[in-house]
Design a protein around this motif. Structure first.
Motif, PDB file in Angstrom:
ATOM      1  N   ARG A  44       0.884  -1.297  -0.099  1.00 37.07           N
ATOM      2  CA  ARG A  44      -0.050   0.003   0.046  1.00 37.07           C
ATOM      3  C   ARG A  44       0.864   1.272  -0.085  1.00 37.07           C
ATOM      4  N   ARG A  45       1.999   0.968   0.613  1.00 38.79           N
ATOM      5  CA  ARG A  45       2.830   2.385   0.618  1.00 38.79           C
ATOM      6  C   ARG A  45       3.889   2.486  -0.374  1.00 38.79           C
ATOM      7  N   VAL A  46       3.784   1.660  -1.577  1.00 41.90           N
ATOM      8  CA  VAL A  46       4.881   1.755  -2.557  1.00 41.90           C
ATOM      9  C   VAL A  46       4.763   3.136  -3.395  1.00 41.90           C
ATOM     10  N   GLU A  47       6.081   3.651  -3.399  1.00 39.21           N
ATOM     11  CA  GLU A  47       6.077   4.962  -4.140  1.00 39.21           C
ATOM     12  C   GLU A  47       6.384   4.795  -5.554  1.00 39.21           C
ATOM     13  N   LYS A  68       9.572   4.748   1.022  1.00 35.59           N
ATOM     14  CA  LYS A  68      10.074   5.554   2.033  1.00 35.59           C
ATOM     15  C   LYS A  68      11.577   5.344   2.046  1.00 35.59           C
ATOM     16  N   GLY A  69      12.453   5.315   1.038  1.00 34.10           N
ATOM     17  CA  GLY A  69      13.764   5.338   1.007  1.00 34.10           C
ATOM     18  C   GLY A  69      14.216   3.784   1.145  1.00 34.10           C
TER      19      GLY A  69
END
Length: 115
Positions: A44-47, A68-69
């Motif tokens: 869900r948080r893949v940029e 997030k890095g």
């Protein structure tokens, strides 16, 4: 006076190493292992993501997920990973066409004002 003599071999080696790093910046960022499972929270948080091919410098086929890095190397045949890649490609495509449409509309308006 004594001239400082720099050994030729170490200087040559360092020069070749720096040249290699300049020509192939991704050489040391290959995935060495991949995960078959990845948590939904991470998905869900893949940029963004990258596809690593098994040819050239890297010897393993993988999808690199950036969150997030941090980088997560996952199996490219994982269904959840395929879904997130398809969803992200669709978002990128829609966003670009929207910008293109705005630019085209602005150009048309500018032409109309000139006439």
């Amino acid at each position: 006076r004594k001239l400082a003599v720099i050994p030729l071999i170490p200087v040559l080696f360092l020069t070749l190493l720096l040249l290699f790093l300049a020509l192939f910046p991704g050489a040391f960022s290959c995935c060495m292992k991949i995960s078959d499972e990845i948590s939904k929270g991470i998905l869900r948080r893949v940029e963004r993501f990258e596809i690593q091919k098994a040819d050239g410098l890297c010897h393993l086929e993988a999808v690199i997920l950036h969150v997030k890095g941090r980088k997560f190397c996952v199996n490219p045949w994982n269904r959840e990973v395929e879904k997130i890649m398809k969803k992200m490609k669709h978002k990128i495509h829609r966003r670009k066409s929207h910008v293109r449409k705005q630019r085209r509309t602005r150009r048309i308006k500018e032409r109309e004002q000139k006439q």
